[in-house]
Design a protein around this motif. Structure first.
Motif, PDB file in Angstrom:
ATOM      1  N   ALA A  28     -36.271 -61.459 -22.957  1.00  0.00           N
ATOM      2  CA  ALA A  28     -35.057 -62.087 -22.439  1.00  0.00           C
ATOM      3  C   ALA A  28     -33.951 -61.051 -22.243  1.00  0.00           C
ATOM      4  CB  ALA A  28     -34.585 -63.186 -23.388  1.00  0.00           C
ATOM      5  N   ILE A  29     -33.846 -60.115 -23.169  1.00  0.00           N
ATOM      6  CA  ILE A  29     -32.813 -59.074 -23.061  1.00  0.00           C
ATOM      7  C   ILE A  29     -33.131 -58.121 -21.918  1.00  0.00           C
ATOM      8  CG2 ILE A  29     -31.794 -57.093 -24.268  1.00  0.00           C
ATOM      9  CD1 ILE A  29     -32.312 -58.799 -26.871  1.00  0.00           C
ATOM     10  N   LYS A  30     -34.393 -57.721 -21.791  1.00  0.00           N
ATOM     11  CA  LYS A  30     -34.792 -56.856 -20.678  1.00  0.00           C
ATOM     12  C   LYS A  30     -34.464 -57.510 -19.337  1.00  0.00           C
ATOM     13  CE  LYS A  30     -38.653 -54.206 -22.663  1.00  0.00           C
ATOM     14  NZ  LYS A  30     -40.134 -54.028 -22.669  1.00  0.00           N
ATOM     15  N   ALA A  31     -34.805 -58.786 -19.218  1.00  0.00           N
ATOM     16  CA  ALA A  31     -34.544 -59.501 -17.967  1.00  0.00           C
ATOM     17  C   ALA A  31     -33.052 -59.553 -17.673  1.00  0.00           C
ATOM     18  CB  ALA A  31     -35.137 -60.904 -18.036  1.00  0.00           C
ATOM     19  N   TYR A  32     -32.243 -59.765 -18.714  1.00  0.00           N
ATOM     20  CA  TYR A  32     -30.797 -59.831 -18.526  1.00  0.00           C
ATOM     21  C   TYR A  32     -30.239 -58.471 -18.104  1.00  0.00           C
ATOM     22  CZ  TYR A  32     -25.911 -61.048 -19.399  1.00  0.00           C
ATOM     23  OH  TYR A  32     -24.567 -61.287 -19.252  1.00  0.00           O
ATOM     24  N   LEU A  33     -30.705 -57.399 -18.733  1.00  0.00           N
ATOM     25  CA  LEU A  33     -30.248 -56.059 -18.357  1.00  0.00           C
ATOM     26  C   LEU A  33     -30.664 -55.719 -16.925  1.00  0.00           C
ATOM     27  CD1 LEU A  33     -30.967 -53.957 -21.594  1.00  0.00           C
ATOM     28  CD2 LEU A  33     -28.865 -55.154 -20.931  1.00  0.00           C
ATOM     29  N   THR A  39     -27.570 -56.451  -9.886  1.00  0.00           N
ATOM     30  CA  THR A  39     -26.533 -57.214  -9.191  1.00  0.00           C
ATOM     31  C   THR A  39     -25.133 -56.625  -9.345  1.00  0.00           C
ATOM     32  OG1 THR A  39     -26.248 -58.664 -11.121  1.00  0.00           O
ATOM     33  CG2 THR A  39     -27.820 -59.372  -9.437  1.00  0.00           C
ATOM     34  N   ASN A  40     -24.896 -55.839 -10.389  1.00  0.00           N
ATOM     35  CA  ASN A  40     -23.558 -55.307 -10.629  1.00  0.00           C
ATOM     36  C   ASN A  40     -23.529 -53.795 -10.867  1.00  0.00           C
ATOM     37  OD1 ASN A  40     -21.948 -57.972 -10.941  1.00  0.00           O
ATOM     38  ND2 ASN A  40     -23.647 -58.259 -12.347  1.00  0.00           N
ATOM     39  N   GLY A  45     -21.476 -48.526 -10.402  1.00  0.00           N
ATOM     40  CA  GLY A  45     -21.643 -47.161 -10.890  1.00  0.00           C
ATOM     41  C   GLY A  45     -22.039 -47.024 -12.343  1.00  0.00           C
ATOM     42  N   PHE A  46     -22.739 -48.018 -12.891  1.00  0.00           N
ATOM     43  CA  PHE A  46     -23.202 -47.922 -14.267  1.00  0.00           C
ATOM     44  C   PHE A  46     -24.584 -48.540 -14.380  1.00  0.00           C
ATOM     45  CE2 PHE A  46     -21.521 -52.214 -14.100  1.00  0.00           C
ATOM     46  CZ  PHE A  46     -22.419 -52.939 -14.874  1.00  0.00           C
ATOM     47  N   SER A  47     -25.247 -48.311 -15.496  1.00  0.00           N
ATOM     48  CA  SER A  47     -26.494 -49.001 -15.806  1.00  0.00           C
ATOM     49  C   SER A  47     -26.619 -49.144 -17.309  1.00  0.00           C
ATOM     50  CB  SER A  47     -27.716 -48.259 -15.231  1.00  0.00           C
ATOM     51  OG  SER A  47     -27.821 -46.962 -15.780  1.00  0.00           O
ATOM     52  N   LEU A  48     -27.362 -50.154 -17.731  1.00  0.00           N
ATOM     53  CA  LEU A  48     -27.599 -50.447 -19.137  1.00  0.00           C
ATOM     54  C   LEU A  48     -29.072 -50.172 -19.430  1.00  0.00           C
ATOM     55  CD1 LEU A  48     -25.601 -53.803 -19.271  1.00  0.00           C
ATOM     56  CD2 LEU A  48     -24.818 -51.548 -19.998  1.00  0.00           C
ATOM     57  N   ILE A  49     -29.324 -49.284 -20.384  1.00  0.00           N
ATOM     58  CA  ILE A  49     -30.673 -48.797 -20.651  1.00  0.00           C
ATOM     59  C   ILE A  49     -31.121 -49.250 -22.035  1.00  0.00           C
ATOM     60  CG2 ILE A  49     -32.126 -46.744 -20.842  1.00  0.00           C
ATOM     61  CD1 ILE A  49     -30.042 -45.305 -19.072  1.00  0.00           C
ATOM     62  N   LEU A  50     -32.213 -49.997 -22.095  1.00  0.00           N
ATOM     63  CA  LEU A  50     -32.750 -50.468 -23.365  1.00  0.00           C
ATOM     64  C   LEU A  50     -33.529 -49.351 -24.053  1.00  0.00           C
ATOM     65  CD1 LEU A  50     -33.288 -52.803 -25.352  1.00  0.00           C
ATOM     66  CD2 LEU A  50     -35.294 -53.392 -23.965  1.00  0.00           C
ATOM     67  N   LEU A  51     -33.183 -49.090 -25.311  1.00  0.00           N
ATOM     68  CA  LEU A  51     -33.861 -48.077 -26.123  1.00  0.00           C
ATOM     69  C   LEU A  51     -34.523 -48.807 -27.289  1.00  0.00           C
ATOM     70  CD1 LEU A  51     -30.871 -45.560 -26.234  1.00  0.00           C
ATOM     71  CD2 LEU A  51     -32.818 -45.500 -24.660  1.00  0.00           C
ATOM     72  N   GLU A  52     -35.838 -48.954 -27.219  1.00  0.00           N
ATOM     73  CA  GLU A  52     -36.548 -49.709 -28.245  1.00  0.00           C
ATOM     74  C   GLU A  52     -36.931 -48.856 -29.444  1.00  0.00           C
ATOM     75  OE1 GLU A  52     -39.305 -52.844 -26.976  1.00  0.00           O
ATOM     76  OE2 GLU A  52     -39.038 -52.093 -24.923  1.00  0.00           O
ATOM     77  N   ASN A  53     -36.884 -47.543 -29.303  1.00  0.00           N
ATOM     78  CA  ASN A  53     -37.257 -46.625 -30.378  1.00  0.00           C
ATOM     79  C   ASN A  53     -36.070 -46.348 -31.294  1.00  0.00           C
ATOM     80  OD1 ASN A  53     -36.003 -45.333 -28.207  1.00  0.00           O
ATOM     81  ND2 ASN A  53     -36.898 -43.346 -28.710  1.00  0.00           N
ATOM     82  N   LEU A  97     -21.317 -54.726 -20.641  1.00  0.00           N
ATOM     83  CA  LEU A  97     -21.951 -54.511 -21.941  1.00  0.00           C
ATOM     84  C   LEU A  97     -21.461 -55.550 -22.951  1.00  0.00           C
ATOM     85  CD1 LEU A  97     -23.939 -52.928 -23.611  1.00  0.00           C
ATOM     86  CD2 LEU A  97     -22.125 -51.286 -24.161  1.00  0.00           C
ATOM     87  N   GLN A  98     -20.188 -55.958 -22.843  1.00  0.00           N
ATOM     88  CA  GLN A  98     -19.708 -57.017 -23.725  1.00  0.00           C
ATOM     89  C   GLN A  98     -20.387 -58.342 -23.403  1.00  0.00           C
ATOM     90  OE1 GLN A  98     -17.854 -56.510 -26.358  1.00  0.00           O
ATOM     91  NE2 GLN A  98     -17.819 -58.657 -26.987  1.00  0.00           N
ATOM     92  N   SER A  99     -20.781 -58.543 -22.155  1.00  0.00           N
ATOM     93  CA  SER A  99     -21.537 -59.760 -21.836  1.00  0.00           C
ATOM     94  C   SER A  99     -22.898 -59.747 -22.532  1.00  0.00           C
ATOM     95  CB  SER A  99     -21.709 -59.916 -20.318  1.00  0.00           C
ATOM     96  OG  SER A  99     -22.739 -59.087 -19.806  1.00  0.00           O
TER      97      SER A  99
END
Length: 291
Positions: A28-33, A39-40, A45-53, A97-99
């Protein structure tokens, strides 16, 4: 009152269980990111990167950043990557990121913002997996080590101050004022900078409830650098000490709270960034917000 409950009851989690989260929540978090990035993020000019390690990230960054200079250990992190140092990008990146914080809250997960602007290039490269860009913040998240009881989490108690004279909203007013948080009249101006907006004027405009709750917006070291100038039908969000880059991150976070509260309270919730080139040393306008 769902969003209002979030503004009151959400708090930073600094101790997490070591367990990795279940795949349903991670999915669910991956899909949201992915949605935010496509879309934004690409446009802004930004991206949110999931770090699972998480263990590797903590080991690499311990001593280089964290909450109040202390690195927070957690099972997972999200990196906020910016294309470049730019106030507009910082505001939008912080907003989204606050969202994610709200998304995690809805999943009964804890999170905490981490400042990492002192890290070295090799650490940036590892965090961003070789992508170009800069990184100043991470979000650590996971299952809280100590979970609030259901009753405690949903107490409707806000940071109150002695200057607030009435209780028209059914708030549980605590007897000892929270001196660490500025009062409404210390953060809201009417028409022009420095012209304090009286409670009566905010109440007449129907925005007192909104502005009272938005005080719970978190900020770096609880500095509360954001101010709002009320105009006719809109407000201008400003930051004091405009040379401090962290204040633009705090502005993005407050805009998320403003938008969420406004939507819940049936106010217009449209906003856009203001490129303020005035070089004013006291404050800088950051965003126009319809009210």
């Amino acid at each position: 009152m769902k969003f209002r409950e979030f503004t009151v009851n959400n708090h930073s989690t600094r101790e997490f269980m070591d367990d990795r989260m279940n795949q349903v929540d991670i999915g669910a978090i991956k899909a949201y990111l992915d949605e935010l990035n496509s879309t934004n993020g690409k446009e802004k000019g930004f991206s949110l990167i999931l770090l699972e390690n998480g263990a590797e990230v903590f080991e690499d960054l311990e001593g280089f950043g964290g909450y109040g200079g202390v690195m927070i250990k957690g099972p997972h992190y999200i990196a906020l990557r910016l294309d470049r140092l730019d106030h507009e990008i910082a505001v939008y990146g912080a907003f989204y990121l606050q969202s994610v914080v709200k998304k995690l809250y809805d999943l009964d997960l804890g999170s905490c913002w981490i400042t990492v602007d002192g890290i070295i290039p090799s650490q940036v490269e590892r965090l961003l997996a070789g992508q170009p860009g800069i990184i100043q913040h991470l979000l650590v998240f996971g299952k809280p080590a100590k979970k609030d009881s259901k009753g405690d989490r949903h107490k409707t108690i806000v940071n109150c101050d002695a200057k607030y004279e009435q209780d028209p909203y059914g708030l549980a007013i605590i007897s000892t004022p929270d001196e660490s948080r500025l009062s409404v009249v210390e953060t809201i101006f009417l028409k022009t900078w420095g012209n304090v907006a009286p409670y009566e004027e905010m109440e007449k405009r129907g925005v007192l409830d909104l502005l009272y709750y938005v005080r719970n917006s978190p900020s770096y070291q609880n500095a509360q650098p954001c101010r709002l100038i009320l105009k006719d039908g809109y407000g201008e969000l400003c930051v004091i000490n405009p040379e401090q880059e962290e204040n633009y991150t705090d502005a993005g976070i407050m805009l998320f709270f403003l938008e969420g509260l406004a939507k819940e309270m049936s106010f217009p919730s449209n906003w856009h960034f203001i490129q303020d080139d005035s070089d004013n040393a006291e404050y800088r306008r950051v965003a126009h917000f319809d009210l």
